[in-house]
Design an enzyme around this catalytic site. Structure first.
Site, PDB file in Angstrom:
ATOM      1  N   GLU A 183      17.324  56.796  26.769  1.00  0.00           N
ATOM      2  CA  GLU A 183      17.967  57.305  25.140  1.00  0.00           C
ATOM      3  C   GLU A 183      16.605  57.844  24.447  1.00  0.00           C
ATOM      4  O   GLU A 183      16.934  58.470  23.326  1.00  0.00           O
ATOM      5  CB  GLU A 183      18.373  56.176  24.764  1.00  0.00           C
ATOM      6  CG  GLU A 183      19.633  55.532  25.407  1.00  0.00           C
ATOM      7  CD  GLU A 183      20.138  54.188  24.915  1.00  0.00           C
ATOM      8  OE1 GLU A 183      19.493  53.804  23.767  1.00  0.00           O
ATOM      9  OE2 GLU A 183      21.003  53.730  25.282  1.00  0.00           O
ATOM     10  N   ASP A 211       7.226  41.590  33.720  1.00  0.00           N
ATOM     11  CA  ASP A 211       6.720  40.421  34.376  1.00  0.00           C
ATOM     12  C   ASP A 211       7.675  39.773  35.559  1.00  0.00           C
ATOM     13  O   ASP A 211       8.934  39.718  35.138  1.00  0.00           O
ATOM     14  CB  ASP A 211       6.218  39.375  33.493  1.00  0.00           C
ATOM     15  CG  ASP A 211       5.546  37.981  33.981  1.00  0.00           C
ATOM     16  OD1 ASP A 211       4.376  37.998  34.573  1.00  0.00           O
ATOM     17  OD2 ASP A 211       6.191  36.989  34.053  1.00  0.00           O
TER      18      ASP A 211
END
Length: 562
Positions: A272, A221
């Protein structure tokens, strides 16, 4: 790092083949999607109950708008706890079950993340209010001394996106008037200070919390707004510009260069994890060339193409935007990300046929001039969708557009809930009209939104005839048009294809080839004849002969020379 992913989902991490490059992603606004509890507000169990319909529609992923703990002053975009589910939507167990069920249907899930600001009920902000000026607790947010002899004036003239001033003065612990804090949105939404290392560390923790649960990514957002000009200069926005930004010269609270460092950092976190986890940014900027800066190889994966969303229904302007978009995003190795509707704009089943301008965030109301009927506006909306879904790249759909839902502009004043309505004293209607709960069954209470008939915003009676169950059995319905478009898009690999303009058509017509599919959209021209050696794959409206009328899009398969 891995997390349990359902066997129905395959992960292809080879560069250029990640799922998000061509996905059709369906936005779910949870409070308006489906309500299992019957209290009038949608919830996660309601979403889970309707996953079979989304699987039937043919989408690839869902974007789940805010569901985290919140006082709901701004429909969940005011977060008090980023690592829990608000009780009105359910529990973390409900979320885990929903995610598992989505994956079992072969549907990925990205979740909304709100990093620009928190709720004023967030423990950090409550601690800041109880702490003295200059304390570490206050440094997580943007507190400043006021101007004037006694600090009685705000630090600058910035205005809230929702109307009114962007600064609120607090009472200190001893009861005296004290510092001011910045809130680009409602006063209940204080902005974080992203120069603070503790804020950066906390959001890495939040990212990992949801990634560890198995989410496939995040929609971010106000992605362009986290970093502010540290000189805090006075600034007055263009009143004709979109409220969320997009001016040629950026506001001092939007598009600051250092914001890109945040997303480079986040990208290392997502990298990751296995499974092509994705970041999609809500970045209201002035051009597609600037949008592309958010999706450079070490930053986000997608950013909404708001220039495309805001474009008028005009062939030459859309061709220009498509050309520049394809070029700008290809230059940084990213896909285009197309969108026509979301929870912040007038639904395109109404917007594209309006005569008057509708600035983003302002909404329309009962006194808005010349609002077309749904029947009159629907052909253009369907043509726009058929055009968008033929473009290479990813596409976002907003819940209910597959039913052809129109903007509910005639909501009475006493039911409106958008902060914009209140902060502008009713001068701007805000976004309630695109957030009305969905109709699922035409003859059920609340049209199947729940079984009690309660609804946090009233549904118009006209929606009963276009509820999902009524459209499912109608071969010519908007729902079945969307299903055909999505099936053919996948069948012909349009999301991973390449666009080549087809020439020789009159002004007012867009024509392009994507793989074996020729796409013709007639905007305002006289009827256009299809190539004689073509076969209609799908048309946005029924055709009576080999001619395409205005406000129609046709996908064709052409063989040999015409």
């Amino acid at each position: 790092m891995t997390s349990p992913h359902d066997e129905h989902l395959t992960n292809n991490s080879a560069g250029g083949h990640e799922w998000w490059r061509s996905a059709v992603i369906y936005q779910i606004y949870p409070r308006s999607f489906a309500d299992a509890s019957g209290n009038g507000v949608g919830d996660l169990q309601g979403v889970a109950s309707r996953l079979p319909e989304l699987h039937e529609l043919g989408i690839d992923a869902i974007w789940l708008s805010p569901f985290m703990t919140s006082p709901q002053k701004d429909a969940g975009y005011d977060v008090a706890d980023y690592c829990d589910v608000d009780s009105i939507f359910g529990t973390l167990d409900d979320f885990d079950a929903l995610l598992a069920q989505a994956h079992a249907h072969g549907i990925r899930m990205i979740v909304d993340l709100v990093p620009n600001h928190s709720s004023d009920q967030h423990p950090w902000f409550q601690e800041a209010l109880a702490s003295p000026p200059g304390s570490p607790a206050r440094s997580r947010y943007i507190f400043r001394d006021g101007l004037g002899e006694h600090g009685e004036h705000p630090p600058n003239n910035w205005e809230s996106i929702f109307g009114g001033g962007a600064w609120t003065r607090i009472k200190e612990a001893d009861g005296s008037l004290g510092q001011w804090y910045l809130h680009l949105f409602d006063s209940s939404q204080p902005d974080f200070d992203w120069s603070n290392e503790e804020v950066k560390t906390e959001f890495r923790r939040i990212l990992r919390f949801w990634l560890d649960r198995g989410v496939d990514g995040f929609r971010v957002d106000v992605a362009h707004g986290l970093v502010k000009d540290q000189d805090f200069p006075d600034y007055s926005p263009d009143p004709e510009a979109a409220s969320m930004g997009g001016e040629e010269i950026p506001a001092p609270y939007f598009e600051q260069p250092a914001v890109h460092d945040v997303y480079r950092d986040w990208r290392t976190v997502l990298d990751e994890y296995d499974g092509d986890r994705a970041l999609c940014g809500e970045a209201w900027v002035s051009s597609v060339e600037k949008m592309a800066l958010w999706v450079r190889p070490d930053e986000m994966h997608q950013t909404f193409n708001f220039e495309y969303l805001l474009a008028p229904w005009d062939a030459s302007e859309l061709r220009s935007i498509i050309d520049r978009s394809v070029s700008a995003f290809a230059a940084v190795g990213a896909p285009g990300t197309w969108v026509l509707s979301n929870h912040d704009v007038v639904r395109h089943a109404t917007r594209l046929s309006l005569v008057e301008e509708t600035p983003q965030g302002s909404g329309i109301g009962p006194d808005f001039p010349n609002v077309p009927s749904r029947a009159d506006a629907l052909p253009r909306a369907q043509a726009a969708t058929a055009l968008m879904l033929a473009l290479p790249g990813s596409a976002y759909l907003y819940q209910g557009e597959e039913l052809g839902l129109d903007e509910v502009h005639d909501l009475p004043a006493h039911v409106r809930q958008d902060p914009t309505w209140f902060r502008t004293d009713g001068q701007k209607y805000g976004r309630d009209g695109c957030r009305v709960p969905l109709p699922w069954e035409s003859d059920q209470p609340a049209y199947g939104f729940n079984d009690t008939g309660r609804s946090w915003l009233p549904q118009p009676q006209r929606w009963g005839a276009i509820a999902r169950d009524a459209q499912r059995s109608d071969g010519g319905s908007t729902l079945n048009l969307y299903r055909r478009l999505l099936r053919l898009r996948q069948q012909f690999g349009l999301g991973t294809g390449e666009l080549e303009w087809a020439e020789g058509y009159p002004d007012g017509v867009l024509a392009f080839q994507n793989g074996p599919v020729l796409v013709l959209t007639n905007f305002h021209a006289d009827e256009v004849r299809m190539p004689s050696n073509s076969r209609v794959l799908v048309s946005s409206i029924p055709l009576s002969d080999d001619r395409i009328p205005a406000d129609a899009t046709v996908w064709l398969e052409v063989q040999g020379e015409s």
